[in-house]
Design a protein around this motif. Structure first.
Motif, PDB file in Angstrom:
ATOM      1  N   GLY A 288      29.596  32.383   2.780  1.00 50.92           N
ATOM      2  CA  GLY A 288      28.482  31.444   2.812  1.00 50.92           C
ATOM      3  C   GLY A 288      28.879  30.111   3.419  1.00 50.92           C
ATOM      4  N   GLY A 289      30.051  29.612   3.043  1.00 54.98           N
ATOM      5  CA  GLY A 289      30.528  28.360   3.616  1.00 54.98           C
ATOM      6  C   GLY A 289      30.833  28.474   5.095  1.00 54.98           C
ATOM      7  N   VAL A 290      31.421  29.602   5.487  1.00 52.62           N
ATOM      8  CA  VAL A 290      31.787  29.794   6.893  1.00 52.62           C
ATOM      9  C   VAL A 290      30.546  29.852   7.775  1.00 52.62           C
ATOM     10  N   PHE A 291      29.600  30.717   7.420  1.00 51.80           N
ATOM     11  CA  PHE A 291      28.442  30.904   8.282  1.00 51.80           C
ATOM     12  C   PHE A 291      27.501  29.706   8.265  1.00 51.80           C
ATOM     13  N   PHE A 292      27.568  28.894   7.223  1.00 52.28           N
ATOM     14  CA  PHE A 292      26.736  27.692   7.188  1.00 52.28           C
ATOM     15  C   PHE A 292      27.280  26.614   8.114  1.00 52.28           C
ATOM     16  N   LEU A 293      28.603  26.379   8.090  1.00 54.81           N
ATOM     17  CA  LEU A 293      29.167  25.238   8.802  1.00 54.81           C
ATOM     18  C   LEU A 293      29.795  25.568  10.158  1.00 54.81           C
ATOM     19  N   PHE A 294      30.173  26.833  10.377  1.00 55.06           N
ATOM     20  CA  PHE A 294      30.898  27.167  11.608  1.00 55.06           C
ATOM     21  C   PHE A 294      30.081  26.822  12.856  1.00 55.06           C
ATOM     22  N   VAL A 295      28.827  27.310  12.911  1.00 60.57           N
ATOM     23  CA  VAL A 295      28.029  27.077  14.120  1.00 60.57           C
ATOM     24  C   VAL A 295      27.566  25.629  14.215  1.00 60.57           C
ATOM     25  N   ILE A 296      27.379  24.967  13.079  1.00 62.26           N
ATOM     26  CA  ILE A 296      27.024  23.544  13.126  1.00 62.26           C
ATOM     27  C   ILE A 296      28.193  22.738  13.665  1.00 62.26           C
ATOM     28  N   VAL A 408      24.508  39.031  -6.578  1.00 60.85           N
ATOM     29  CA  VAL A 408      25.802  38.354  -6.665  1.00 60.85           C
ATOM     30  C   VAL A 408      26.181  37.747  -5.322  1.00 60.85           C
ATOM     31  N   ALA A 409      26.019  38.531  -4.247  1.00 62.51           N
ATOM     32  CA  ALA A 409      26.363  38.033  -2.910  1.00 62.51           C
ATOM     33  C   ALA A 409      25.496  36.847  -2.520  1.00 62.51           C
ATOM     34  N   ARG A 410      24.186  36.950  -2.775  1.00 61.68           N
ATOM     35  CA  ARG A 410      23.281  35.873  -2.387  1.00 61.68           C
ATOM     36  C   ARG A 410      23.496  34.640  -3.242  1.00 61.68           C
ATOM     37  N   ALA A 411      23.715  34.834  -4.551  1.00 66.79           N
ATOM     38  CA  ALA A 411      23.970  33.685  -5.421  1.00 66.79           C
ATOM     39  C   ALA A 411      25.253  32.975  -5.009  1.00 66.79           C
ATOM     40  N   ALA A 412      26.256  33.748  -4.617  1.00 67.53           N
ATOM     41  CA  ALA A 412      27.514  33.149  -4.166  1.00 67.53           C
ATOM     42  C   ALA A 412      27.299  32.308  -2.915  1.00 67.53           C
ATOM     43  N   GLY A 413      26.576  32.864  -1.937  1.00 70.30           N
ATOM     44  CA  GLY A 413      26.291  32.108  -0.727  1.00 70.30           C
ATOM     45  C   GLY A 413      25.433  30.891  -0.996  1.00 70.30           C
ATOM     46  N   LEU A 414      24.476  31.054  -1.899  1.00 68.56           N
ATOM     47  CA  LEU A 414      23.585  29.959  -2.269  1.00 68.56           C
ATOM     48  C   LEU A 414      24.368  28.791  -2.867  1.00 68.56           C
ATOM     49  N   LEU A 415      25.209  29.088  -3.848  1.00 68.75           N
ATOM     50  CA  LEU A 415      25.992  28.027  -4.494  1.00 68.75           C
ATOM     51  C   LEU A 415      27.024  27.450  -3.526  1.00 68.75           C
ATOM     52  N   ALA A 416      27.542  28.295  -2.613  1.00 69.25           N
ATOM     53  CA  ALA A 416      28.520  27.795  -1.642  1.00 69.25           C
ATOM     54  C   ALA A 416      27.910  26.726  -0.752  1.00 69.25           C
ATOM     55  N   VAL A 417      26.680  26.976  -0.254  1.00 62.37           N
ATOM     56  CA  VAL A 417      26.026  25.993   0.608  1.00 62.37           C
ATOM     57  C   VAL A 417      25.768  24.694  -0.151  1.00 62.37           C
ATOM     58  N   ALA A 418      25.468  24.812  -1.455  1.00 62.42           N
ATOM     59  CA  ALA A 418      25.204  23.612  -2.249  1.00 62.42           C
ATOM     60  C   ALA A 418      26.483  22.891  -2.653  1.00 62.42           C
ATOM     61  N   VAL A 419      27.533  23.652  -2.985  1.00 58.47           N
ATOM     62  CA  VAL A 419      28.717  23.061  -3.602  1.00 58.47           C
ATOM     63  C   VAL A 419      29.810  22.716  -2.598  1.00 58.47           C
ATOM     64  N   LEU A 420      30.057  23.588  -1.607  1.00 56.81           N
ATOM     65  CA  LEU A 420      31.212  23.389  -0.734  1.00 56.81           C
ATOM     66  C   LEU A 420      31.184  22.075   0.049  1.00 56.81           C
ATOM     67  N   PRO A 421      30.045  21.681   0.659  1.00 63.04           N
ATOM     68  CA  PRO A 421      30.061  20.367   1.324  1.00 63.04           C
ATOM     69  C   PRO A 421      30.394  19.230   0.359  1.00 63.04           C
ATOM     70  N   LEU A 422      29.920  19.345  -0.879  1.00 66.33           N
ATOM     71  CA  LEU A 422      30.237  18.341  -1.892  1.00 66.33           C
ATOM     72  C   LEU A 422      31.725  18.360  -2.214  1.00 66.33           C
ATOM     73  N   ALA A 423      32.277  19.567  -2.448  1.00 61.92           N
ATOM     74  CA  ALA A 423      33.698  19.686  -2.768  1.00 61.92           C
ATOM     75  C   ALA A 423      34.574  19.251  -1.600  1.00 61.92           C
TER      76      ALA A 423
END
Length: 493
Positions: A288-296, A408-423
């Motif tokens: 989730g973190g990779v696919f959210f930020l890689f192309v940006i 589980v997969a979607r919840a993981a990606g969902l929380l990753a997009v919300a949490v990883l930029p913060l972390a």
């Protein structure tokens, strides 16, 4: 199942190919929209005047409703027919895509994305459950591997298609293109996919489970998304996180006591099933973190065009297409533990290399090597992981097993997009400012690499060498479009 005989089909037969085609096309709708929107985020932000939180919610609105309701989608398929719910989800998804394409502002777009997620929640578990119920046990690994590889084409062609559409026209086209694709899926599915369901499934809907699960994910996601702008001490953040945690606790407690739960908690007593889903959560959080930020990052920091950043991941797609079915077959021969341990380690190496992609990055020397390694890792991992999550339980639980794994997969990606930029240190910064995004991207890739290593360790410790044999399936399969009802003999006069 074959339409004419009602028996499980072989992977190599014409009937098997039609079933595979329908499920791949349907799943690709959801996969494409999980990736294509990331390409268009900079354009959407500029066109609609959206801030970082608005762009996050454009991704999270879809992921939230999908993750919250995918369990319900799997459960409804087991109850009322997997084909019926699958096709309903495809039609819903198409209508929501129309609304996305004509959204006048970011608020309408987020609402339409939430509606899209509901459609995705109905169609996604149905696709895998149809595969599990339709193919012979010895061919399921190959079928799921082919589904992973071919479906991965949709996921990675999404950025290419999205980049091309944004370059030549408007970001709105990335949603409108879903409508003709959905029409094809409905035609193929209605004509060639048999119906199946679990005759022992309860007919009532677990309303309390649906509401508490959705509220739990919504609370956590909203809290973590608002954190960078409002601060950790904000009442909005604290209340949202508290509601999220309390709702998830209530969800688990209620499901343990409910007579007909949406999620039968007893299935987690199966070590292989629990282990596969724990690995899923960790590695899909990284994805989730990779696919959210890689192309940006490629667009904002490295200066790539939307089209160039979209095609950057095509080698990953090509590798998954070629290797996923083989990885599924290999996993069936040697067991899932080794592929599920080696795959995340390969991905971790790729993400360390990806973290070095910065200003002026050259595609051939800085981007391509990491993309190829990442594709090898995903090809090794995804099919065995999915097959283990579904194959650990009896076939009659195909819908709920698929629903749990997708949730589980979607919840993981969902929380990753919300949490990883913060972390990673974004704070109140902007995702479209190169100076602010560059360190956030680098830190996020390293965090995701660590998550992949953790996934490999969990797979080695929790996933068995061989899956247990199951008793014969109790899943009902009918060649017709509607699940048949038991026939009551006429009374003899």
């Amino acid at each position: 199942m074959d339409l004419t005989t009602g028996q499980p089909v072989r992977y190599s037969t014409a009937a098997g190919r039609w079933v595979l085609l329908a499920t791949v096309l349907g799943s690709s709708l959801a996969f494409i929209d999980s990736t294509v929107v990331n390409i268009a985020l900079p354009e959407i932000g500029r066109d609609l005047g959206a801030d970082a939180a608005g762009l996050q919610w454009t991704v999270n609105g879809y992921a939230l409703s999908l993750a919250s309701l995918v369990l319900l989608g799997g459960s409804l398929g087991d109850r009322y027919g997997r084909k019926r719910i699958f096709l309903l989800g495809v039609a819903w998804f198409a209508l929501a895509s129309l609304l996305c394409g004509f959204s006048p502002n970011i608020e309408t777009l987020i609402f339409a994305r939430i509606l899209q997620g509901i459609g995705g929640a109905l169609l996604t578990p149905g696709a895998l459950a149809i595969l599990e119920a339709s193919f012979t046990s010895e061919d399921r690994g190959k079928a799921i591997g082919a589904w992973s590889g071919l479906g991965g084409i949709g996921g990675a062609l999404g950025p290419f298609l999205g980049g091309w559409l944004v370059d030549i026209g408007d970001w709105r086209y990335i949603f409108l293109i879903n409508v003709p694709l959905a029409a094809i899926v409905i035609w193929v599915g209605a004509k060639h996919v048999p119906e199946s369901r679990n005759p022992a499934a309860a007919r009532n809907i677990d309303v309390v489970g649906v509401l508490t699960g959705a509220l739990g994910l919504a609370g956590l996601t909203y809290g973590f998304t608002a954190w960078p702008m409002d601060g950790p001490g904000s009442p909005v953040v604290l209340v949202s996180l508290a509601v999220g945690v309390a709702s998830l606790v209530a969800f688990v407690m209620y499901e343990r006591r409910a007579a007909h739960p949406m999620l039968p908690v007893r299935i987690f007593a199966n070590k292989a099933f629990s282990g596969a889903n724990l690995v899923t959560f960790v590695v899909y959080a990284a994805n989730g973190g990779v696919f959210f930020l890689f192309v940006i990052n490629l667009q904002v920091v490295s200066g790539y065009s939307p089209l160039a950043s979209g095609i950057a991941l095509l080698p990953t797609t090509a590798l998954m297409l070629v290797l996923s079915a083989r990885a599924g077959g290999l996993s069936q021969r040697i067991g899932p533990r080794i592929p599920m341990t080696v795959g995340p380690v390969i991905c971790a190496v790729a993400l360390v290399l990806m973290s070095r992609i910065g200003p002026g990055a050259n595609y051939w020397t800085d981007v391509l090597p990491s993309v190829i390694i990442f594709g090898l890792g995903l090809s090794t991992l995804v099919a065995p992981l999915t097959a283990t999550a579904l194959g650990a339980l009896e076939d009659s639980y195909a819908g709920i097993a698929s629903g749990v794994n997708n949730a589980v997969a979607r919840a993981a990606g969902l929380l990753a997009v919300a949490v990883l930029p913060l972390a990673a240190g974004l704070g109140g910064g902007s995702l479209t400012d190169a100076a602010q995004l560059e360190p956030v991207y680098r830190n996020t890739m390293m965090i995701c690499a660590g998550l992949m290593v953790a996934g490999a360790v969990l797979a080695f410790l929790l996933v068995p060498t061989r899956l247990p044999a199951h008793p014969p399936a109790r899943t009902f399969c009918d060649p017709g479009s509607t699940p048949a009802q038991p026939q009551v003999p006429e009374r003899v006069a």
